[in-house]
Scaffold this active site. Structure first.
Site, PDB file in Angstrom:
ATOM      1  N   GLY A 117      -5.526 -18.512   0.306  1.00 42.46           N
ATOM      2  CA  GLY A 117      -4.283 -19.364   1.270  1.00 42.46           C
ATOM      3  C   GLY A 117      -4.513 -18.537   2.628  1.00 42.46           C
ATOM      4  O   GLY A 117      -3.895 -19.060   3.252  1.00 42.46           O
ATOM      5  N   LYS A 119      -9.059 -10.915   5.106  1.00 42.88           N
ATOM      6  CA  LYS A 119      -7.689 -11.581   4.623  1.00 42.88           C
ATOM      7  C   LYS A 119      -6.731 -11.631   5.762  1.00 42.88           C
ATOM      8  O   LYS A 119      -6.585 -10.641   6.496  1.00 42.88           O
ATOM      9  CB  LYS A 119      -7.228 -10.391   3.564  1.00 42.88           C
ATOM     10  N   ASP A 142      -5.231 -15.224 -11.583  1.00 43.15           N
ATOM     11  CA  ASP A 142      -5.713 -15.376 -10.332  1.00 43.15           C
ATOM     12  C   ASP A 142      -6.070 -13.908  -9.485  1.00 43.15           C
ATOM     13  O   ASP A 142      -6.820 -13.939  -8.562  1.00 43.15           O
ATOM     14  CB  ASP A 142      -4.990 -16.260  -9.439  1.00 43.15           C
ATOM     15  N   ARG A 181     -12.191  -7.239   3.779  1.00 40.22           N
ATOM     16  CA  ARG A 181     -12.332  -6.902   2.367  1.00 40.22           C
ATOM     17  C   ARG A 181     -13.683  -7.132   1.619  1.00 40.22           C
ATOM     18  O   ARG A 181     -14.219  -8.115   2.220  1.00 40.22           O
ATOM     19  CB  ARG A 181     -11.094  -7.590   1.398  1.00 40.22           C
ATOM     20  N   ASP A 185       1.846 -19.168   5.736  1.00 39.98           N
ATOM     21  CA  ASP A 185       1.258 -19.084   7.307  1.00 39.98           C
ATOM     22  C   ASP A 185      -0.280 -18.523   7.234  1.00 39.98           C
ATOM     23  O   ASP A 185      -0.867 -18.768   8.410  1.00 39.98           O
ATOM     24  CB  ASP A 185       1.977 -18.534   8.283  1.00 39.98           C
ATOM     25  N   GLY A 186      -0.668 -18.367   6.116  1.00 39.17           N
ATOM     26  CA  GLY A 186      -2.002 -17.935   6.284  1.00 39.17           C
ATOM     27  C   GLY A 186      -2.218 -16.417   7.159  1.00 39.17           C
ATOM     28  O   GLY A 186      -3.580 -16.015   7.011  1.00 39.17           O
TER      29      GLY A 186
HETATM   30  P1  AMP Z   1      -1.003 -13.331  -4.349  1.00 38.93           P
HETATM   31  O1  AMP Z   1       0.208 -13.184  -4.974  1.00 38.93           O
HETATM   32  O2  AMP Z   1      -1.133 -12.365  -3.173  1.00 38.93           O
HETATM   33  O3  AMP Z   1      -2.077 -12.881  -5.361  1.00 38.93           O
HETATM   34  O4  AMP Z   1      -0.929 -14.603  -3.906  1.00 38.93           O
HETATM   35  C1  AMP Z   1      -1.096 -15.577  -4.571  1.00 38.93           C
HETATM   36  C2  AMP Z   1      -1.501 -17.143  -3.966  1.00 38.93           C
HETATM   37  O5  AMP Z   1      -0.664 -17.097  -2.577  1.00 38.93           O
HETATM   38  C3  AMP Z   1      -2.876 -16.822  -3.050  1.00 38.93           C
HETATM   39  O6  AMP Z   1      -3.539 -18.141  -3.585  1.00 38.93           O
HETATM   40  C4  AMP Z   1      -2.751 -16.404  -1.865  1.00 38.93           C
HETATM   41  O7  AMP Z   1      -3.709 -16.795  -0.977  1.00 38.93           O
HETATM   42  C5  AMP Z   1      -1.556 -17.245  -1.527  1.00 38.93           C
HETATM   43  N1  AMP Z   1      -0.815 -16.775  -0.684  1.00 38.93           N
HETATM   44  C6  AMP Z   1      -0.220 -15.432  -0.459  1.00 38.93           C
HETATM   45  N2  AMP Z   1       0.338 -15.078   0.853  1.00 38.93           N
HETATM   46  C7  AMP Z   1       0.036 -16.199   1.672  1.00 38.93           C
HETATM   47  C8  AMP Z   1       0.464 -16.694   2.968  1.00 38.93           C
HETATM   48  N3  AMP Z   1       0.990 -15.881   3.811  1.00 38.93           N
HETATM   49  N4  AMP Z   1      -0.245 -17.769   3.511  1.00 38.93           N
HETATM   50  C9  AMP Z   1      -0.888 -18.691   2.611  1.00 38.93           C
HETATM   51  N5  AMP Z   1      -1.195 -18.282   1.447  1.00 38.93           N
HETATM   52  C10 AMP Z   1      -0.690 -17.127   0.837  1.00 38.93           C
HETATM   53 MG    MG Z   2      -4.133 -12.924  -5.373  1.00 37.35          MG
END
Ligand code: AMP
Ligand code: MG
Length: 473
Positions: A90, A111, A246, A174, A123-124
């Site tokens: 994301g 990232k 994940d 990364r 917001d990516g």
């Molecule tokens: P994580 O808990 O960091 O493993 O993230 C869980 C999911 O949320 C993953 O698919 C990430 O890519 C997505 N994600 C986390 N933060 C963001 C963000 N700021 N914008 C878009 N997607 C996010």
């Molecule tokens: Mg993750």
């Protein structure tokens, strides 16, 4: 100076439904924080070219280097046990792959590179804090000899990221042996897309486990690596914090450093993550959760294990049930080495647990106690040093002549203590990267502590103590 990245991309040749092709979203004003020289060399990249304006632009996502095949990977996953059928990168974009100096294929991923079709409401982007945290902790993990993704570079974006207020944006480069997760298999399994699971299985076998042969061999190999990985985490007091499927790499690397932490005072029930309300991913729960994650992988590839479902379940169950033994053997090896023991066996478990039990009761610092075994300072970590003395009698009787050198090589003097990571982040937000650099320098040789870094081995003062860490969003 021109940037040349010898890309050799393979993931993009998988079927289209494995990813979305898109370039990173450019940022306002790319700025260099750090380039990891030694990792760059390992990858066959010129660190100076990465530091050049062209390199900084590429690593911030403003220019796509020649030969890259930028894409966001799709996956699903169980988050805190709850099924989420649609996740994916994301806020990360895979630039492509390079073959490193050892002939190993490595992913280069940005990232915080902007929104993708998998961003949901995000917001990516990433802010400076989680980028520096992942940089520090993943590199420290590597220096400790534990399989992990790496950090090649960190850049600022010159753009604010809105979290609890505006924070400086950043992008981490990364490096991973791959970013394929248990959740990648789950994504296709949930859609009953057998063709995709087959393609993914073949790909993972060829890329990571050529000796595995078939789906069952793959499952066994992933389980063995995961079991050894988690045992190694335990040996340094590491708590991953978000062991969702994940965030579980099929290549057996530590991945997705979010609300992770190394313990100060030892307690098996320790949790840091602000979102882990029920302690699902507490320190001592990690092996059990890894087994659960491996069972999810087994379920996803079940149809490839045997055409007969009952036989497939039987074989997969047997493979998953081998986890505890592999874990336990590695755990004994790891903790035996920490005590300076030479040939360890299950008979050593009471000795190891005797020390850990006393440490938990006395609030002894994990890292300092083990390191202190080598120079007789361990007892001082105990509220009542006699508790240590009582345990040490049995230890002294058991240890070989060369125990001291063995223990010194197995017990780091310095780990990324939470309060130091937080201090490095706070200073960086205020524009001072010196604490970040000092911390990285000390952590690059964790088994030797120079006089100038002595302060990094101290436990936090009560006012410095960090009780919670927050997700890397
Ligand atoms: P994580 O808990 O960091 O493993 O993230 C869980 C999911 O949320 C993953 O698919 C990430 O890519 C997505 N994600 C986390 N933060 C963001 C963000 N700021 N914008 C878009 N997607 C996010
Ligand atoms: Mg993750």
């Amino acid at each position: 100076m021109t940037l040349h990245v010898p890309f050799d991309n393979s993931y993009g040749r998988l079927p289209d439904r494995f990813f979305s092709r898109l370039a990173p979203t450019p940022v306002a004003k790319p700025g260099l924080i750090e380039v990891n020289d030694r990792l760059a060399a390992e990858l066959g990249l010129d660190a100076e070219a990465l530091r050049s304006p062209e390199g900084v632009s590429a690593l911030a996502g403003n220019a796509v280097p020649e030969g890259a095949d930028p894409l966001a990977q799709v996956y699903a996953g169980h988050q805190f046990g709850g099924w989420n059928p649609q996740l994916g990168d994301g806020r990360a974009i895979l630039l492509g792959e390079v073959i490193d100096a050892n002939g190993i294929r490595r992913d280069l991923q940005l990232k915080g590179a902007g929104p993708t079709p998998y961003s949901r409401r995000g917001d990516g982007r990433a802010w400076l804090g989680p980028v520096l945290r992942e940089y520090i902790v993943s590199e420290a993990m590597h220096a400790l000899g534990i399989p992990t993704t790496r950090a090649l570079a960190a850049m600022t974006t010159g753009e604010p990221v809105i979290r609890n207020g505006a924070l400086p944006g950043a992008v981490l480069t990364r490096v991973a042996t791959s970013h394929i997760r248990v959740g990648t298999f789950q994504y296709f399994a949930a859609r009953q897309d057998l063709e995709a699971i087959e393609a993914l299985t073949d790909y993972v076998i060829a890329r990571h486990y050529p000796e595995a042969g078939d789906a069952l061999g793959l499952l066994e190999a992933v389980i063995a690596r995961q079991a050894r990985l988690v045992a190694r985490w335990m040996g340094v007091g590491f708590i991953h914090g978000v062991m969702n499927t994940d965030n579980s790499s099929v290549a057996g690397e530590t991945i997705d450093y979010g609300p992770c932490a190394f313990m100060d005072a030892y307690h098996p029930g320790k949790v840091f993550s602000s979102i882990d309300q029920y302690g699902r991913y507490a320190y001592a729960k990690q092996p059990e959760i890894a087994v659960w994650n491996m069972a999810q992988l087994a379920t996803a590839i079940l149809p490839l294990i045997d055409p007969d479902q009952n036989t497939a379940v039987e074989k997969a169950t047997e493979a998953v049930h081998r986890f505890p033994d592999i874990y336990q053997d590695t755990w004994i090896e790891v903790f035996g080495a920490k005590l300076g023991l030479a040939d360890t066996s299950r008979d050593d478990v009471p000795l190891i647990e005797g020390l850990l039990g006393a440490m938990a009761r006395q609030g002894a610092d994990f890292t300092r106690t083990f390191r202190g075994l080598t120079d007789d300072t361990a007892r001082a970590e105990f509220a009542e040093p006699q508790a240590f003395d009582a345990w040490a009698e049995g230890w002294q009787a058991r240890r070989p002549d060369d125990w001291q050198a063995r223990a010194a090589a197995a017990n780091p003097a310095v780990i990324p203590r939470n309060h130091r990571v937080e201090q490095a982040i706070s200073a960086a937000v205020a524009g001072d990267y010196a604490p970040f650099r000092t911390l990285n320098a000390a952590l690059s040789t964790p088994f030797e502590l120079s006089a100038g870094h002595a302060h990094l081995a101290f436990v936090p003062a009560p006012e410095e103590e960090v009780r919670q860490t927050f997700c890397g969003t």
